[in-house]
Scaffold this motif. Structure first.
Motif, PDB file in Angstrom:
ATOM      1  N   GLY A  16       0.796  -1.219   0.000  1.00 54.18           N
ATOM      2  CA  GLY A  16       0.000   0.000   0.000  1.00 54.18           C
ATOM      3  C   GLY A  16       0.827   1.267   0.000  1.00 54.18           C
ATOM      4  N   ASP A  17       2.150   1.132  -0.024  1.00 55.13           N
ATOM      5  CA  ASP A  17       3.004   2.324  -0.090  1.00 55.13           C
ATOM      6  C   ASP A  17       2.754   3.072  -1.396  1.00 55.13           C
ATOM      7  N   LEU A  18       3.028   4.379  -1.369  1.00 58.63           N
ATOM      8  CA  LEU A  18       2.793   5.241  -2.516  1.00 58.63           C
ATOM      9  C   LEU A  18       4.069   5.989  -2.846  1.00 58.63           C
ATOM     10  N   GLY A  19       4.316   6.257  -4.143  1.00 64.40           N
ATOM     11  CA  GLY A  19       5.561   6.929  -4.470  1.00 64.40           C
ATOM     12  C   GLY A  19       5.525   7.667  -5.788  1.00 64.40           C
ATOM     13  N   VAL A  20       6.528   8.522  -5.955  1.00 65.47           N
ATOM     14  CA  VAL A  20       6.730   9.284  -7.185  1.00 65.47           C
ATOM     15  C   VAL A  20       8.215   9.234  -7.519  1.00 65.47           C
ATOM     16  N   ALA A  21       8.530   8.918  -8.774  1.00 65.96           N
ATOM     17  CA  ALA A  21       9.893   9.027  -9.283  1.00 65.96           C
ATOM     18  C   ALA A  21       9.864   9.980 -10.471  1.00 65.96           C
ATOM     19  N   VAL A  22      10.839  10.887 -10.551  1.00 68.93           N
ATOM     20  CA  VAL A  22      10.794  11.940 -11.563  1.00 68.93           C
ATOM     21  C   VAL A  22      12.204  12.322 -11.995  1.00 68.93           C
ATOM     22  N   ALA A  23      12.352  12.671 -13.269  1.00 66.21           N
ATOM     23  CA  ALA A  23      13.634  13.153 -13.792  1.00 66.21           C
ATOM     24  C   ALA A  23      13.367  14.250 -14.807  1.00 66.21           C
ATOM     25  N   HIS A  35       4.522  14.730  -4.811  1.00 65.83           N
ATOM     26  CA  HIS A  35       3.723  14.921  -3.598  1.00 65.83           C
ATOM     27  C   HIS A  35       3.074  13.581  -3.259  1.00 65.83           C
ATOM     28  N   ALA A  36       3.059  13.215  -1.989  1.00 67.30           N
ATOM     29  CA  ALA A  36       2.444  11.948  -1.603  1.00 67.30           C
ATOM     30  C   ALA A  36       2.072  11.976  -0.130  1.00 67.30           C
ATOM     31  N   GLU A  37       1.022  11.243   0.201  1.00 69.93           N
ATOM     32  CA  GLU A  37       0.585  11.103   1.596  1.00 69.93           C
ATOM     33  C   GLU A  37       0.114   9.672   1.807  1.00 69.93           C
ATOM     34  N   ALA A  38       0.663   9.007   2.803  1.00 64.23           N
ATOM     35  CA  ALA A  38       0.305   7.617   3.061  1.00 64.23           C
ATOM     36  C   ALA A  38      -1.187   7.487   3.321  1.00 64.23           C
ATOM     37  N   GLY A  39      -1.775   6.451   2.747  1.00 63.35           N
ATOM     38  CA  GLY A  39      -3.195   6.211   2.929  1.00 63.35           C
ATOM     39  C   GLY A  39      -4.091   7.127   2.138  1.00 63.35           C
ATOM     40  N   VAL A  40      -3.505   8.024   1.331  1.00 64.47           N
ATOM     41  CA  VAL A  40      -4.298   8.998   0.573  1.00 64.47           C
ATOM     42  C   VAL A  40      -4.007   8.886  -0.919  1.00 64.47           C
ATOM     43  N   GLY A  41      -2.769   9.213  -1.333  1.00 64.53           N
ATOM     44  CA  GLY A  41      -2.443   9.161  -2.749  1.00 64.53           C
ATOM     45  C   GLY A  41      -1.093   9.775  -3.050  1.00 64.53           C
ATOM     46  N   ALA A  42      -0.741   9.778  -4.324  1.00 70.14           N
ATOM     47  CA  ALA A  42       0.506  10.387  -4.799  1.00 70.14           C
ATOM     48  C   ALA A  42       0.199  11.170  -6.069  1.00 70.14           C
ATOM     49  N   PHE A 142       9.659  -1.911  -3.904  1.00 73.10           N
ATOM     50  CA  PHE A 142       8.925  -0.792  -4.488  1.00 73.10           C
ATOM     51  C   PHE A 142       9.793   0.423  -4.829  1.00 73.10           C
ATOM     52  N   PRO A 143      10.637   0.946  -3.920  1.00 73.61           N
ATOM     53  CA  PRO A 143      11.455   2.107  -4.313  1.00 73.61           C
ATOM     54  C   PRO A 143      12.356   1.816  -5.502  1.00 73.61           C
ATOM     55  N   SER A 165      18.320  16.731 -13.177  1.00 73.84           N
ATOM     56  CA  SER A 165      17.926  16.395 -11.812  1.00 73.84           C
ATOM     57  C   SER A 165      16.958  15.226 -11.795  1.00 73.84           C
ATOM     58  N   ALA A 166      16.799  14.633 -10.616  1.00 73.13           N
ATOM     59  CA  ALA A 166      15.874  13.517 -10.430  1.00 73.13           C
ATOM     60  C   ALA A 166      15.516  13.435  -8.954  1.00 73.13           C
ATOM     61  N   ALA A 167      14.407  12.761  -8.667  1.00 73.98           N
ATOM     62  CA  ALA A 167      13.975  12.654  -7.268  1.00 73.98           C
ATOM     63  C   ALA A 167      13.131  11.402  -7.082  1.00 73.98           C
ATOM     64  N   LEU A 168      13.106  10.931  -5.832  1.00 73.79           N
ATOM     65  CA  LEU A 168      12.306   9.760  -5.447  1.00 73.79           C
ATOM     66  C   LEU A 168      11.653  10.053  -4.114  1.00 73.79           C
ATOM     67  N   LEU A 169      10.321   9.933  -4.067  1.00 72.64           N
ATOM     68  CA  LEU A 169       9.556  10.127  -2.837  1.00 72.64           C
ATOM     69  C   LEU A 169       8.679   8.901  -2.620  1.00 72.64           C
ATOM     70  N   VAL A 170       8.800   8.264  -1.445  1.00 71.76           N
ATOM     71  CA  VAL A 170       7.982   7.099  -1.106  1.00 71.76           C
ATOM     72  C   VAL A 170       7.450   7.273   0.311  1.00 71.76           C
ATOM     73  N   VAL A 171       6.152   6.996   0.495  1.00 68.13           N
ATOM     74  CA  VAL A 171       5.529   7.112   1.811  1.00 68.13           C
ATOM     75  C   VAL A 171       4.844   5.801   2.166  1.00 68.13           C
ATOM     76  N   GLY A 172       4.836   5.493   3.461  1.00 71.22           N
ATOM     77  CA  GLY A 172       4.160   4.309   3.972  1.00 71.22           C
ATOM     78  C   GLY A 172       3.808   4.528   5.425  1.00 71.22           C
ATOM     79  N   GLU A 173       2.717   3.977   5.861  1.00 71.73           N
ATOM     80  CA  GLU A 173       2.224   4.206   7.219  1.00 71.73           C
ATOM     81  C   GLU A 173       3.291   3.871   8.262  1.00 71.73           C
ATOM     82  N   GLY A 174       3.739   4.886   9.033  1.00 71.82           N
ATOM     83  CA  GLY A 174       4.672   4.699  10.125  1.00 71.82           C
ATOM     84  C   GLY A 174       6.049   4.234   9.726  1.00 71.82           C
TER      85      GLY A 174
END
Length: 287
Positions: A16-23, A35-42, A142-143, A165-174
């Motif tokens: 259920g983790d959510l993430g964004v990868a971008v370059a 942008h991402a929030e666990a339990g909500v979306g990315a 997942f990452p 440039s590039a970036a990786l954002l991953v969120v997961g509950e706790g």
């Protein structure tokens, strides 16, 4: 602000983790797009990016809006929508990608269950297709799956202006630092000739510092080596006994904290192999 870029937003069906990868060929793309929030979306917002799409979209998803509902809200509130591009995925795996008709070509995206890939100013549609195919086919954690998809997009042509440039954002509950928040991977390469390989390097370092291994009991010889190390490095005044005691642990906690490895140590004479190997290489193992 032309954030000409390619990105993937996704949900891990296993966790259920959510993430964004971008370059992008754009300075510090990670400060704008993901942008991402666990339990909500990315959400990834790009192409004359409206940075408000991140918090606004997540707020709408939090209130129960569908991806199409988010798009309609953006359409009502942003007169510049046709210059924009975004992708989103919900905590349920619903996905949407949108490309305004005024985005610079090639621009477009593809979405499926649990993912949305999109880009503008790209070499062609093969970039987003490669990202989608790689993400769906990979069985990596997942990452790493997100970065492998980004790498595939780069190999397929990427941003036709080049790399920056590039970036990786991953969120997961706790799963964040200390278990106190949800953002557990937030890595950015702001200006680099090879940003995606550099992002892989940073993720490897992140795994060392914040990963979860399988601790095992330390052997007597290993404890002796650690105690001798603690005498040299941390002012440990106990003996080199091969027995783990409170004084050894207190000094070891200081050492682990100085090496930024506190998240990898749970206390006692249990330590996972990766951390032990790092200490042996860092300080010179002698049996």
């Amino acid at each position: 602000m032309v954030v000409a870029t390619f990105s993937l937003v996704a949900r891990d069906p296993d966790t259920g983790d959510l993430g964004v990868a971008v370059a992008s060929k754009f300075l510090a793309v990670g400060a704008v797009v993901p942008h991402a929030e666990a339990g909500v979306g990315a959400i990834a917002t790009q192409s004359y990016a409206n940075p408000r799409f991140g918090p606004q979209g997540l707020a709408l998803l939090r209130q129960g809006a569908s991806p199409e509902g988010v798009l309609e809200a953006f359409r009502r509130t942003d007169p510049g929508l046709e210059k924009r591009q975004f992708g989103l995925v919900t905590a349920r795996g619903e996905a949407l990608t949108f490309t305004g008709q005024d985005c610079h070509p090639w621009a477009g995206g593809v979405a499926g269950e649990g993912f949305a890939a999109q880009g503008n100013l790209l070499a062609g549609p093969e970039v987003v297709e490669a990202m989608a195919q790689t993400f769906q086919a990979s069985r990596a954690p997942f990452p790493e799956r997100l970065l492998l998809a980004l790498e595939a997009g780069e190999k397929a042509g990427g941003d036709r202006r080049g790399r920056q440039s590039a970036a990786l954002l991953v969120v997961g509950e706790g799963k964040g630092y200390g278990g106190l928040w949800d953002r557990y991977v937030d890595l950015r390469v702001d200006d680099h000739p090879e940003p995606i390989p550099e992002l892989f390097r940073l993720l490897s370092l992140h795994r060392l510092l914040f990963g979860r291994g399988r601790p095992r009991p330390l052997k007597e010889g290993e404890i002796r080596w650690i105690q001798a190390l603690l005498q040299r490095e941390e002012g440990y005044e106990g003996g080199v006994t091969g027995r783990w005691d409170e004084a050894t642990e207190a000094a070891f906690l200081r050492l682990i904290g100085r090496e930024n490895l506190e998240e990898r140590y749970g206390g006692g004479s249990l330590l996972d192999e990766e951390v032990l190997d790092y200490l042996k290489e860092r300080f010179g193992w002698s049996s």
